[in-house]
Design a protein around this motif. Structure first.
Motif, PDB file in Angstrom:
ATOM      1  N   VAL A   1     -35.414  33.851  22.286  1.00 23.57           N
ATOM      2  CA  VAL A   1     -35.858  35.244  22.195  1.00 23.57           C
ATOM      3  C   VAL A   1     -34.635  36.145  22.249  1.00 23.57           C
ATOM      4  CG1 VAL A   1     -37.144  37.094  23.317  1.00 23.57           C
ATOM      5  CG2 VAL A   1     -38.098  34.801  23.249  1.00 23.57           C
TER       6      VAL A   1
ATOM      7  N   SER B   1     -42.548  31.492  17.872  1.00 19.96           N
ATOM      8  CA  SER B   1     -43.327  32.512  18.559  1.00 19.96           C
ATOM      9  C   SER B   1     -44.432  31.844  19.348  1.00 19.96           C
ATOM     10  CB  SER B   1     -43.924  33.501  17.547  1.00 19.96           C
ATOM     11  OG  SER B   1     -44.782  32.825  16.644  1.00 19.96           O
TER      12      SER B   1
ATOM     13  N   ALA C   1     -41.175  37.123  24.798  1.00 22.29           N
ATOM     14  CA  ALA C   1     -40.790  38.380  24.164  1.00 22.29           C
ATOM     15  C   ALA C   1     -40.945  39.553  25.127  1.00 22.29           C
ATOM     16  CB  ALA C   1     -41.610  38.612  22.896  1.00 22.29           C
TER      17      ALA C   1
END
Length: 587
Positions: free
Chosen positions: A507, A500, A543
């Motif tokens: 992703v 992340s 994301a």
């Protein structure tokens, strides 16, 4: 003197008599010789006719391509050495047949298969070294195109005529016309009227209008010149004049009415040469070709040469829009790394693949990321790892897979969307050949999840719970996709990945409804080795970038099975002009 004169006159009279008799005998001999030659020639022709067989067509005129179409019948592409597909004469409108006859051989329905005057002109041209002569009948052209070599010689021309006569006497005019229409060259690489109709007008031969049929008939005369019609003003103007001539001939013969002639308008042509817009479609053809060959039990090479029509599950409009979206949204500067985007959309409970985006350029990357790309899962399978969830085949091993393919993960979420019914993904609905259906697909389904498991995964799709977190229906969970991305997605969506923030390596974004399951995967490589996607997605973090892409594709699909505005626009597009992608109505 008088006696000598009388004697001389007598000799002269006798000499003239002998000369007349000799001349008569010689003339009789010449006539007899000519008669013998004529009878010999006739006998020779009879013998030659009887000894001349009708040869089999050349392999290249028998070989056909296999055509692929999308779920709505729109042309997707082809495979094969020759762009040709046989069709029956019943599939060619009568006005197209009449147009070709008007342009190439107006006496076709009544002649004996040869044009003596054309043969004489060709013979004189061959002997004198003059310009090559045309004017052959349709039967002769078919013999030349499909049964003989294009060699220009008296012997070949004579054999062509003999075969044409024999063909005309042993086969019906409709059979000959069908063979001709399936083999004559129309330019643009198209052999036969079916391929020509597709290449020039984007339709099948059965859908050709009077104007389009007349245009194709006009093209046969000089296909290599007229193939640029629509792209070259001079060529287009020349063809339009010949097109009018063909229509006038059709009206004169009664093939079309005066009203139809008056109403005819010169048709619009597909642009030529075609642009580089179908590179991404080759991924679809690869997948459908492999599946179709497997279903028929033949090799892909045999499929390509077999003249099949493969009806696929793809939504070509949505596929092209997805490709355009990914291309427009992929930053040009990726710091020496290559950002990959894979998109898969399938129908839950059925398995039909609607979108299969596996790469931007097939020529540089024939490897399909959507089907064969192993993408690090990270938390993408997390909803399936909740304690107590039991998965049936073929999903049993999914929670332990470190790098599933986008297709594999999509089929899992499609199972959830279908209430636990797993459907094997497929890309081919039907295969036909010569108008006959040789394969029809039937969805392969099996129960892979129970009602409880489906409910649990659905709840987990709304947030990010760990596999051992307590679960209760309706539990509020923290959305994985936050900010602008979450606002553009339906409730049933799940964002995940490996790593992340600055450490994001992959992703995933999965979205589903009972009508469609969509998966978007982002991963990267540098120098052939895996790289982080962090920093490669432009203005938005990975994301958010994936969420926006998924939301936009979902909107383009018509927001199937969901309510409310899904991905109306990317935030930065508000107030800025960009190519508009309208939602496509769904069946």
């Amino acid at each position: 003197m008088s006696t000598r004169l009388r004697t001389l006159r007598t000799h002269l009279r006798h000499a003239r008599t002998r000369l007349r008799r000799t001349r008569t005998r010689r003339l009789r001999r010449v006539l007899a010789a000519l008669l013998v030659l004529f009878l010999t020639a006739c006998a020779g022709l009879v013998v030659a006719y009887r000894m001349t067989g009708i040869p089999d067509p050349h392999p290249e005129t028998v070989s056909q391509s296999t055509v692929f179409v999308d779920a709505e019948g729109e042309y997707l592409g082809r495979r094969g050495p020759v762009d040709r597909q046989d069709i029956s004469l019943e599939q060619v409108p009568r006005h197209v047949q009449d147009a070709v006859i008007a342009a190439e051989n107006r006496s076709f329905r009544t002649d004996s298969g040869v044009a003596p005057t054309a043969i004489l002109r060709a013979a004189i041209a061959t002997v004198t070294g003059g310009e090559r002569q045309g004017g052959s009948t349709i039967t002769q052209q078919y013999v030349k195109n499909a049964l003989l070599t294009p060699e220009q010689s008296l012997s070949r021309k004579a054999r062509e005529a003999l075969i044409a006569v024999k063909l005309d006497r042993t086969r019906s005019k409709d059979d000959i016309l069908e063979g001709y229409l399936n083999t004559v060259y129309f330019g643009r690489g198209a052999a036969g009227v079916e391929s020509a109709a597709r290449n020039y007008f984007g339709v099948g031969a059965k859908d050709l209008t009077v104007s389009q049929g007349a245009a194709l008939a006009a093209i046969v005369n000089l296909p290599s010149y007229y193939e640029r019609a629509g792209a070259d003003a001079k060529v287009t103007g020349t063809l339009e004049r010949r097109w009018a001539w063909v229509l006038d001939a059709m009206a004169d013969s009664g093939a079309i009415s005066d009203r139809e002639r008056t109403a005819a308008r010169f048709p619009a042509f597909r642009f030529y040469p075609p642009g580089d817009t179908d590179g991404g479609r080759q991924y679809l053809i690869d997948a459908a070709s492999a599946e179709a060959a497997d279903r028929l039990g033949i090799t892909e090479d045999q499929l390509a040469r077999g003249g099949y029509k493969v009806h696929t599950t793809f939504d070509l409009g949505l596929q092209d829009e997805t490709a355009e979206l990914v291309r427009d949204r992929t930053p040009a500067d990726t710091k020496g790394a290559r950002l990959h985007t894979a998109v898969v959309a399938t129908v839950p409970g059925d398995g039909a693949v609607r979108v299969l985006y596996g790469g931007a350029d097939y020529a540089h990357q024939p490897f399909n990321d959507a089907v064969d790309g192993a993408v690090e899962a990270g938390t993408a399978t997390e909803p399936f790892t909740y304690a107590g969830i039991r998965l049936g085949e073929p999903l049993t091993g999914l929670p332990k897979e470190a790098a599933p393919t986008p297709m594999r993960l999509n089929s899992a979420y499609a199972t959830v969307a279908a209430g636990g019914e797993y459907a094997t993904p497929y890309t081919v609905t039907k295969i036909t050949r010569g108008g006959t259906t040789v394969h029809t697909a039937r969805p392969e389904t099996r129960t892979a999840m129970g009602e409880k498991e489906t409910a649990v995964v659905t709840e987990l799709m709304h947030g990010s719970l760990g596999p051992d977190a307590p679960y209760a229906p309706g539990t509020a969970v923290k959305p994985v996709a936050t900010g602008v991305g979450a606002a553009f997605l339906p409730v049933t969506s799940h964002a995940a990945g490996a790593g992340s923030g600055p450490g994001a390596r992959t992703v995933w974004q999965s979205v589903y409804s009972p009508r469609l399951a969509l998966t978007v995967a982002l991963f990267a490589e540098r120098g052939g080795k895996p790289a982080r996607v962090a920093g490669l997605t432009g203005e938005y973090p990975p994301a958010e970038h994936a969420a926006l892409q998924a939301g936009e594709v979902w909107r383009l699909a018509g927001s199937p099975g969901t309510e409310g505005p899904a991905a109306e626009a990317w935030p930065e597009d508000k107030g800025r002009t960009k190519p508009k992608l309208e939602p496509r109505p769904r069946p």
